[in-house]
Write an enzyme that holds these catalytic residues in place. Structure first.
Site, PDB file in Angstrom:
ATOM      1  N   ASP A  60       0.827  -1.212   0.000  1.00 33.42           N
ATOM      2  CA  ASP A  60       0.000   0.000   0.000  1.00 33.42           C
ATOM      3  C   ASP A  60       0.860   1.260   0.000  1.00 33.42           C
ATOM      4  OD1 ASP A  60      -2.794   0.495  -0.306  1.00 33.42           O
ATOM      5  OD2 ASP A  60      -2.740   1.591   1.566  1.00 33.42           O
ATOM      6  N   GLU A 101       0.043  10.649   5.225  1.00 36.67           N
ATOM      7  CA  GLU A 101      -0.127   9.208   5.074  1.00 36.67           C
ATOM      8  C   GLU A 101       1.208   8.536   4.739  1.00 36.67           C
ATOM      9  OE1 GLU A 101      -3.995   8.397   3.386  1.00 36.67           O
ATOM     10  OE2 GLU A 101      -3.108   6.744   2.265  1.00 36.67           O
ATOM     11  N   GLU A 153     -10.936   6.435  -2.299  1.00 37.02           N
ATOM     12  CA  GLU A 153     -10.961   6.824  -0.887  1.00 37.02           C
ATOM     13  C   GLU A 153     -12.098   6.136  -0.125  1.00 37.02           C
ATOM     14  OE1 GLU A 153      -8.260   7.885  -0.072  1.00 37.02           O
ATOM     15  OE2 GLU A 153      -7.963  10.046  -0.314  1.00 37.02           O
ATOM     16  N   GLU A 223      -9.496  -2.935  -6.287  1.00 40.67           N
ATOM     17  CA  GLU A 223      -9.453  -2.969  -4.816  1.00 40.67           C
ATOM     18  C   GLU A 223      -9.603  -4.406  -4.306  1.00 40.67           C
ATOM     19  OE1 GLU A 223      -8.741  -0.667  -2.542  1.00 40.67           O
ATOM     20  OE2 GLU A 223      -8.611   1.061  -3.878  1.00 40.67           O
TER      21      GLU A 223
END
Ligand SMILES: Cc1ncc(CO)c(N)n1
Length: 234
Positions: A60, A101, A153, A223
């Site tokens: 990620d 992040e 998101e 995803e």
């Protein structure tokens, strides 16, 4: 009387549903597949395999680094829209949180002894990053880009907010991860992105709306593949 009642219902179906709501309803199974994946459920019920979590973390981090140029390209598109300029500010805020992040990933990686410099991007990740790179083109319309941005998101927001729902058994070490995307502020931010997307889509041509829907579906598929990769099934 009866006719008047019927008319209202029809209007509600045809005009009042925002485009993103219609998409979610139409593609419910895939949407749930992306937001209620077994990996996410395992975090919620505490049965998560930490080696999977570490794999997800490293992959990620790479994803987020490719997400930044995509968001930047969406920012450029928003700045060219005629409007009050508020979209641009929301996206700029999104870029600022991506900066946090990236630092969060570095910090988390060091806690879990994951070396970010030696992570090799896996197939599902490479494909997803390539998809994003293609969307940075100035040929890609703003409604398509903002819909993709929202979708990316919201998958994390819904997934991690689900982990935090009452009755969870999240391992202490993963509480921060769940809060990062599952917190209320991130939820509000996703809602704002969704409103922006719906406003753009409402004004868009049918051709652009269907391009955006296809892109939305691709995000959901990527995803699911990304979660699958994290548990070693892709
Ligand atoms: C794969 C993936 N999707 C969405 C997000 C949300 O930012 C993320 N960090 N990674």
């Amino acid at each position: 009387m009866e006719d008047a009642g019927k008319k209202l219902v029809t209007e509600g179906v045809d005009c009042k549903i925002p485009v993103t709501e219609a998409w979610i309803r139409k593609h419910r199974l895939l949407y749930d597949g992306a937001t209620r994946h077994p990996f996410i459920r395992s975090i919620r019920d505490g049965s998560v395999d930490f080696s999977y979590f570490k794999r997800w973390l490293g992959q990620d981090y790479i994803f987020v680094r490719s997400f930044v140029p995509f968001v930047a390209s969406t920012l450029v598109k928003s700045s060219k829209e005629s409007g009050d300029g508020l979209d641009m500010e929301v996206i700029l805020g999104g870029m600022a949180s991506l900066n946090d992040e990236i630092n969060w990933f570095k910090n988390e990686a060091s806690k879990f002894h994951v070396s970010l410099t030696s992570v090799v991007p896996q197939k599902a990740n490479i494909k997803y990053c390539r998809f994003l790179e293609n969307l940075t083109s100035s040929e890609v319309e703003y409604p398509v880009a903002i819909s993709v941005f929202w979708a990316i998101e919201v998958v994390y927001q819904e997934s991690f907010a689900h982990c935090l729902e009452e009755g969870n058994l999240i391992p202490e070490e993963l509480q921060g991860t769940c809060e990062r995307w599952g917190n209320e502020g991130f939820g509000t931010y996703c809602k704002t992105l969704r409103e922006i997307a719906d406003r753009c889509l409402q004004k868009a041509s049918p051709e652009v709306i269907s391009k955006a829907e296809v892109a939305f579906l691709s995000v959901l598929e990527y995803e699911v593949d990304f979660w699958n990769m994290s548990i070693g099934e892709a």
